[in-house]
Design an enzyme around this catalytic site. Structure first.
Site, short mmCIF file in Angstrom:
data_model
loop_
_atom_site.label_atom_id
_atom_site.label_comp_id
_atom_site.label_asym_id
_atom_site.label_seq_id
_atom_site.Cartn_x
_atom_site.Cartn_y
_atom_site.Cartn_z
N CYS A 1 73.48 7.25 19.30
CA CYS A 1 72.64 7.68 20.42
C CYS A 1 73.17 7.10 21.73
O CYS A 1 73.64 5.96 21.78
CB CYS A 1 71.18 7.32 20.20
SG CYS A 1 70.70 5.67 20.76
N HIS B 1 71.52 6.38 24.33
CA HIS B 1 70.60 5.47 25.02
C HIS B 1 70.74 4.03 24.55
O HIS B 1 70.49 3.11 25.32
CB HIS B 1 69.15 5.93 24.82
CG HIS B 1 68.91 7.34 25.28
ND1 HIS B 1 68.31 8.30 24.50
CD2 HIS B 1 69.27 7.95 26.44
CE1 HIS B 1 68.27 9.43 25.18
NE2 HIS B 1 68.86 9.26 26.34
N HIS B 2 71.08 3.84 23.29
CA HIS B 2 71.14 2.48 22.74
C HIS B 2 72.48 2.18 22.05
O HIS B 2 72.69 1.07 21.59
CB HIS B 2 70.02 2.26 21.71
CG HIS B 2 68.65 2.52 22.27
ND1 HIS B 2 68.04 3.75 22.19
CD2 HIS B 2 67.80 1.71 22.94
CE1 HIS B 2 66.85 3.69 22.78
NE2 HIS B 2 66.68 2.46 23.24
N HIS C 1 66.76 7.98 13.44
CA HIS C 1 67.35 7.28 14.58
C HIS C 1 67.13 5.78 14.43
O HIS C 1 65.99 5.32 14.46
CB HIS C 1 66.74 7.80 15.88
CG HIS C 1 67.12 9.23 16.17
ND1 HIS C 1 67.89 9.59 17.25
CD2 HIS C 1 66.88 10.36 15.47
CE1 HIS C 1 68.10 10.90 17.22
NE2 HIS C 1 67.48 11.39 16.17
ZN LIG Z 1 68.46 5.55 21.01
#
Ligand SMILES: [Zn+2]
Length: 185
Positions: free
Chosen positions: A71, A73-74, A140
């Protein structure tokens, strides 16, 4: 990647020089090169000679294609399975190519919604079919390991094009063909 990983280890409070971590920067660099291989590839390269003339116009469904991505975002993994279907017009795609196309877009920093759309776009571009459907379900780790900690939740995304969007019966045929296969694992 190797000096960055050494800095990263220090930043989280580790000693990059201790024995167990000595080769870690090297391994991390290799792993990330593989997991982000999609940046260096094109659709034309992964498909190669995989497009053929169609002999019919029945729905083709390729189920349970595994994917692994990170991902954006992370920078943590998300993974799961995808189902892809299309209704041929003049051309078909070799069955092994669906997994290659999924890898092309999964092996980079991503969000699941974008992979779903990119796979649908790629098949439209390659085959100009009467319709394309892509359904993905992913776990996720950024959700499971931290924050809300909903270990058993999964995220489903879909892209429906052409007849899969305009004809409810076509969409229902696809959904019933793939139903249950995602959740049963
Ligand atoms: Zn994430």
């Amino acid at each position: 990647m190797e000096p960055l990983t050494r800095d990263w280890l220090s930043a989280i409070g580790e000693d990059p020089e201790r024995e167990g971590l000595a080769r870690t920067p090297h391994r991390v660099a290799k792993a990330w090169a593989y997991m982000t291989e999609g940046y260096g590839q094109t659709l034309a390269e992964v498909v190669g000679e995989g497009v053929f003339a169609a002999e019919g116009s029945e729905m083709v469904i390729v189920k349970d294609i595994e994917f692994y991505s990170m991902c954006e975002h992370h920078m943590l993994p998300f993974y799961g399975r995808a189902h892809v279907a299309y209704i041929p017009n003049k051309q078909i795609l070799g069955l092994s190519k669906f997994a290659r196309i999924l890898d092309l877009y999964s092996r980079r920093l991503q969000v699941q919604e974008r992979i779903t759309t990119q796979v649908a776009d790629a098949i439209e571009e390659l085959l100009e079919p009467k319709g394309v459907a892509v359904l993905m379900e992913g776990i996720h780790l950024c959700m499971a390991m931290r924050g809300v900690q909903k270990q058993n939740s999964s995220t489903t995304t879909s892209a429906m094009r052409g007849l899969f969007r305009s004809d409810p019966r076509t969409r229902a045929e696809f959904m019933s063909a793939v139903q249950g296969t995602l959740r049963s694992r």
